[in-house]
Design an enzyme around this catalytic site. Structure first.
Site, mmCIF file in Angstrom:
data_model
loop_
_atom_site.group_PDB
_atom_site.id
_atom_site.type_symbol
_atom_site.label_atom_id
_atom_site.label_comp_id
_atom_site.label_asym_id
_atom_site.label_seq_id
_atom_site.Cartn_x
_atom_site.Cartn_y
_atom_site.Cartn_z
ATOM 1 N N ASP A 140 -7.847 4.556 -3.678
ATOM 2 C CA ASP A 140 -9.085 4.817 -2.714
ATOM 3 C C ASP A 140 -10.214 5.645 -3.410
ATOM 4 O OD1 ASP A 140 -7.599 3.160 -0.881
ATOM 5 O OD2 ASP A 140 -6.528 5.085 0.035
ATOM 6 N N ASP A 186 0.846 -1.364 0.138
ATOM 7 C CA ASP A 186 -0.025 -0.001 -0.096
ATOM 8 C C ASP A 186 0.972 1.451 -0.015
ATOM 9 O OD1 ASP A 186 -2.273 1.625 0.010
ATOM 10 O OD2 ASP A 186 -3.150 0.446 1.918
ATOM 11 N N GLU A 233 3.189 5.442 -3.638
ATOM 12 C CA GLU A 233 3.394 6.663 -4.559
ATOM 13 C C GLU A 233 4.820 7.034 -4.167
ATOM 14 O OE1 GLU A 233 -0.479 5.213 -4.253
ATOM 15 O OE2 GLU A 233 0.909 6.286 -2.521
#
Length: 947
Positions: A631, A554, A557
């Site tokens: 998300d 997760d 980025e």
């Protein structure tokens, strides 16, 4: 260390490949794999030297340097390509010409313009004549580099795809801007695919604009007029929507509350949690044409221009969304503008920026513009069709390794399962209800509250993690994927170990920031190979050795701290092992997955790695990583935007994409819904599950309300029944789906296919982003409007099409109004298809795929290749797999089941094929209990059967 290594490599390079000295009359130097050219007008602003390298007959590597030499900066995307293609170099008038067996590449000796042509001289791609590129020297944290720009000519009928995953509900990017910047829900992949049968792999890792690379301007770049008619601003009213008290009014020329640091711009008296803001007035432009507005938003946002509602969206505060909308405006004409914003919570974000029409001289072009690099560096990839171009991309960046077969089944997830009992209870409920499932996902916070990064289970909630995993495996035949972040809280042993070795980014710690749970944290430097090794070792010791099956990587980025300005995000990635964070900003997810993939393959060489990551970069497919769309919100428009997002991601060369079925973040009206909202919630999830069953990976996930089908609706509700139907259909289709996965490795295939891939000559499909092919046969048409019982479907020309459910035939080349009752999504089957269905399953390896039912759709010739292997190991890399070709001939009305090729351990040597033959005159519905047209006993030898 890294700088010393670079100096050593440079010295070695100069010894092996000295800088060429060009005399006045010699403009080029042939090399072992290409040519180096020094244009007459070349300089530091436009490029002094050009290097063309022949990778294959159809792939050319172009490097243009502003220096008198070529840099040896490490490349991360491209893998070594073993080939020695033949080529020639010659002078042809004003050009140096390089020929392969498929391409003719010309470089203008004066300007350095590069032209890519076929052998007949027909243009495929041309750098723009005149100033086609530029370099501007910059310094990033003391590192010298250049801002780069490369411009290509683009004919009016060209369409542009790929470039990763973006949420602006766009399919064809021609004439628009795509920002390659890793962010939650936006994935940067620097590979562009053209409908002109070529691709560009932009070998750069910094933030990059593609297409129309002009900067979006503040709203004040337009003429603004207040509600009262005063020039220079809009009228802003700040209201308390709960108390209904007096509003605060002020003049605002710009709407830019983009980041945490912008919160101070709001009026001191404004209480955001209860606030409502309205901007009203008029706008005018100095240009005529299509103006684009980029709206970044959190909370509820509506925006009207000239009375037309252009934006009507919602997004949770901590993860703002973006929308790009267009409005035609005439020069100097005033247009009404109205914006209404309901913030979400105490911190919310909104900005509105503008891009005026593309200047006439820039309309037939697109460009790449990057923040940092040592040279313009790109690969030109040509092909006869989109599949061949994508195959070229994977030649450069690596094969898409096979995921385990069970990954093609259904995964259940939620944010989050808080206890061992809760997680096991969900799996038990699935098995008791006979709802197929292969994978349960344990999201974040299975650790103690202050122990992020320890990879240790909180024993108060997970008292026997080893036993839980064993029960999942042995009792419920279910795999476990677990969330692992590149994040460490200060003070725990793993943080101290990483810190002691200098493997952490420390800026976030120095700034004293705390995350949303109230603890200080930072991320590790995934660009450091030793840090990657240690990161895996910690995962291996604490998790993999327990029997964890797959990894949810997760926030890759990396999202070290959300909603910071880009310059602060870069500071948070400092110091970086390879260089400045500016230069390597987008590549973190690639390196993070690399460490996990290589670590697990070394620890257990014969167990397939499986990674799910929130961000990606070129080459990720070689590390057994799939990407999900982040998300996203639980709204109809967000569901629709996933279709084009997934298609362009797939057209970027990465085959494994998925999304949170039902959306991740939920409007509060659904948390304790009234009857009206509950009805909509159930229909939204029903439609999303129908869509989700036909993407490469099938998974439900999200915040409360829970996404398990029995938590969405009771067993007798049509929502439950439809979701279960498509789940079971997915498992019936497993021979088809796993064969598509096999083809991604064996033939560089793409599973989720924009219509332009297979129907590129049909001009009507160029900008269709709400339907697609799932494999070669199934035309998928998600329903994304509340209450809809039909939708428009374009059936591409050149084929007949069969309704999947009824078997009825319809001619192609037309738009139809397709039935879409609550419980069914329109799906059509291409004439000439052969689709293998297996038995009903509760999990993928419950039993062998025998018998297989072959649905054969007449009207045109067709074929399908059934692919099978052991499903969980890497023996397929040793050619231990089997294929069976099914070839249908329309002329003879016959199906040829070919001789089986290959073998593997556990292979079925004798098997049964039930055949159901459907034709235009003989429609047959999809029904697995009906009597087949024929039944074939197959022992591996060729069989021909006629209908």
């Amino acid at each position: 260390m890294r700088k010393i290594l670079t100096l050593l490599l440079t010295a070695v390079f100069l010894l092996a490949f000295p800088v060429f000295s060009f005399s006045q009359n010699v403009r080029y130097q042939k090399t072992d794999n290409g040519v180096i050219i020094r244009p007459v007008n070349g300089d530091e602003s436009s490029g002094k030297q050009i290097k063309l390298e022949v990778v294959s007959d159809k792939i050319i590597h172009a490097v243009i340097s502003p220096e008198g030499f070529f840099s040896l900066e490490p490349g991360l995307m491209v893998v070594p390509v073993k080939s020695k293609p033949e080529f020639t170099v010659s002078e042809a008038g004003a050009y140096i010409q390089l020929n392969t067996r498929s391409l003719m590449v010309k470089v203008n000796t004066t300007t350095g313009q590069i032209l890519y042509q076929d052998l007949s001289g027909k243009s495929i791609l041309e750098e723009k004549a005149g100033i086609s590129r530029s370099f501007r020297a910059v310094s990033n944290g003391g590192e010298a580099s250049y801002e780069l720009k490369q411009v290509f000519s683009s004919p009016a009928d060209e369409s542009i795809y790929g470039l990763g995953q973006h949420q602006d509900d766009m399919m064809d990017y021609k004439g628009k801007q795509v920002l390659l910047l890793q962010n939650n829900t936006d994935v940067a992949i620097p590979f562009l695919l053209s409908n002109k049968h070529y691709g560009i792999l932009w070998d750069n890792y910094s933030i990059t604009k593609v297409g129309d690379t002009r900067d979006y301007q503040p709203l004040s770049s337009l003429r603004l007029f207040s509600r009262e008619g005063n020039e220079g601003w809009l009228t802003a009213n700040y209201e308390n929507r709960k108390s209904g008290g007096a509003s605060l009014k002020r003049a605002e020329s710009d709407i830019d509350y983009s980041f945490l640091s912008d919160m101070k711009k709001f009026p001191d008296s404004f209480k955001m949690a209860n606030g409502l803001v309205k901007w009203e007035g008029k706008i005018a432009s100095g240009y005529s044409g299509l103006h684009h507005f980029n709206v970044k938003y959190a909370g509820y946002i509506k925006m009207w221009v000239n009375g037309e509602l252009l934006v009507d969206k919602w997004r949770q505060a901590w993860n703002p969304g973006s929308a790009v909308v267009g409005a035609e405006m005439q020069k100097d004409k005033k247009y009404d503008i109205r914006i209404e914003w309901l913030p979400d919570g105490n911190e919310s974000y909104l900005s509105v920026k503008c891009l005026t029409p593309i200047p006439e001289w820039e309309k037939n072009q697109y460009a790449f513009s990057s923040e940092s690099g040592d040279a313009v560096n790109y690969y030109f990839v040509s092909g006869n069709d989109a599949d061949e171009v994508i195959s070229g991309y994977r030649t450069l960046t690596g094969k898409a390794v096979l995921l385990p077969k069970w990954a093609m089944g259904f995964w259940q997830s939620r944010e989050r399962y808080k206890t061992q009992e809760e997680l096991l209870g969900v799996v038990k409920e699935f098995r008791d209800r006979k709802i197929p499932i292969d994978n349960i996902v344990l999201d974040w916070q299975y650790w103690k509250p202050d122990s992020w990064g320890t990879h240790e289970f909180d024993k108060s909630r997970f008292p026997d993690a080893d036993g839980m995993i064993k029960t999942l495996h042995d009792t419920y035949h279910t795999r476990l994927m677990i969330s692992v972040w590149p994040k460490f809280y200060t003070g725990n042993a793993n943080y101290e170990l990483m810190n002691k070795n200098g493997f952490l980014y420390k800026h976030n710690i120095a700034d004293g920031r705390k995350d949303w749970l109230g603890y200080q944290s930072t991320f590790y430097d995934a660009f450091n190979p030793e840090a990657r090794t240690l990161f895996w070792d910690l995962m291996d010791k604490k998790l993999y050795k327990k029997g964890i099956d797959a990894w949810w990587m997760d926030a890759t980025e990396p999202d070290i701290h959300s909603n910071l300005p880009i310059w602060e995000r870069k500071y948070n990635m400092t110091p970086n092992y390879l260089g400045s964070a500016t230069k390597y900003f987008n590549a973190f997810p690639l390196q993070n997955s690399k460490g996990v993939y290589e670590g697990q393959r070394k620890a257990n060489p014969n167990e397939r790695v499986f990674i799910l990551t929130r961000s990606a970069y070129g080459g990720l497919q070689r590390y057994a990583a799939a990407t999900w769309s982040g998300d996203i919100a639980s709204r109809w428009e967000d569901m629709k935007s996933q279709i084009s997002a997934g298609l362009n991601f797939s057209l970027s060369g990465l085959p494994y994409w998925t999304m949170d079925i039902g959306g991740f973040s939920v409007e509060r009206r659904y948390e304790k819904p009234n009857d009206k909202d509950l009805k909509e919630w159930r229909e939204l999830n029903t439609r999303w599950y129908q869509f989700g069953a036909f993407v490469p990976l099938f998974r439900g996930h999200g915040q409360f309300p829970y996404r398990e089908v029995y938590n969405i609706a009771p067993e007798d509700h049509p929502a439950y029944q439809s979701i279960l139907y498509y789940n079971k259909l997915r498992y019936r289709l497993m021979p088809y789906i796993y064969s598509l996965a096999g083809a991604t490795y064996q033939k560089d295939y793409t599973i989720m296919r924009g219509l332009v891939m297979d129907y590129g000559t049909d001009g009507k499909v160029k900008d269709i982003g709400d339907e697609y092919l799932f494999g070669p046969s199934l035309l998928i048409n998600p329903v994304y409007e509340y209450g809809a019982t039909s939708r428009k479907v374009y059936l591409p020309e050149g084929n007949g099409w069969y309704d999947l459910y009824t078997g009825r035939h319809t001619k192609g080349g037309q738009t139809i109004k397709a039935d879409a009752p609550y419980n069914r999504m329109p799906v059509y089957v291409k004439a000439g298809s052969v689709i293998p269905y297996g038995p009903e399953l509760q999990y993928t390896d419950e039993k062998p795929a025998d018998a297989i039912t072959l649905y054969v759709y007449g009207g045109q010739d067709g074929m399908f290749t059934l692919y099978e292997d052991e499903g969980t190991n890497y023996n397929y890399e040793k050619e231990e797999y089997a294929t069976i070709n099914f070839n249908y001939s329309e002329k003879s009305k016959s199906l040829t089941i070919s001789e089986r090729k290959g073998n593997y351990k556990g292979m079925l040597k004798d098997r049964k094929f039930h055949i159901v033959y459907i034709s235009e005159k003989k429609p047959i519905p999809l029904n697995f209990n009906q009597k087949p047209t024929k039944t074939i006993q197959y022992n591996g030898n060729q069989i021909i059967t006629r209908f």
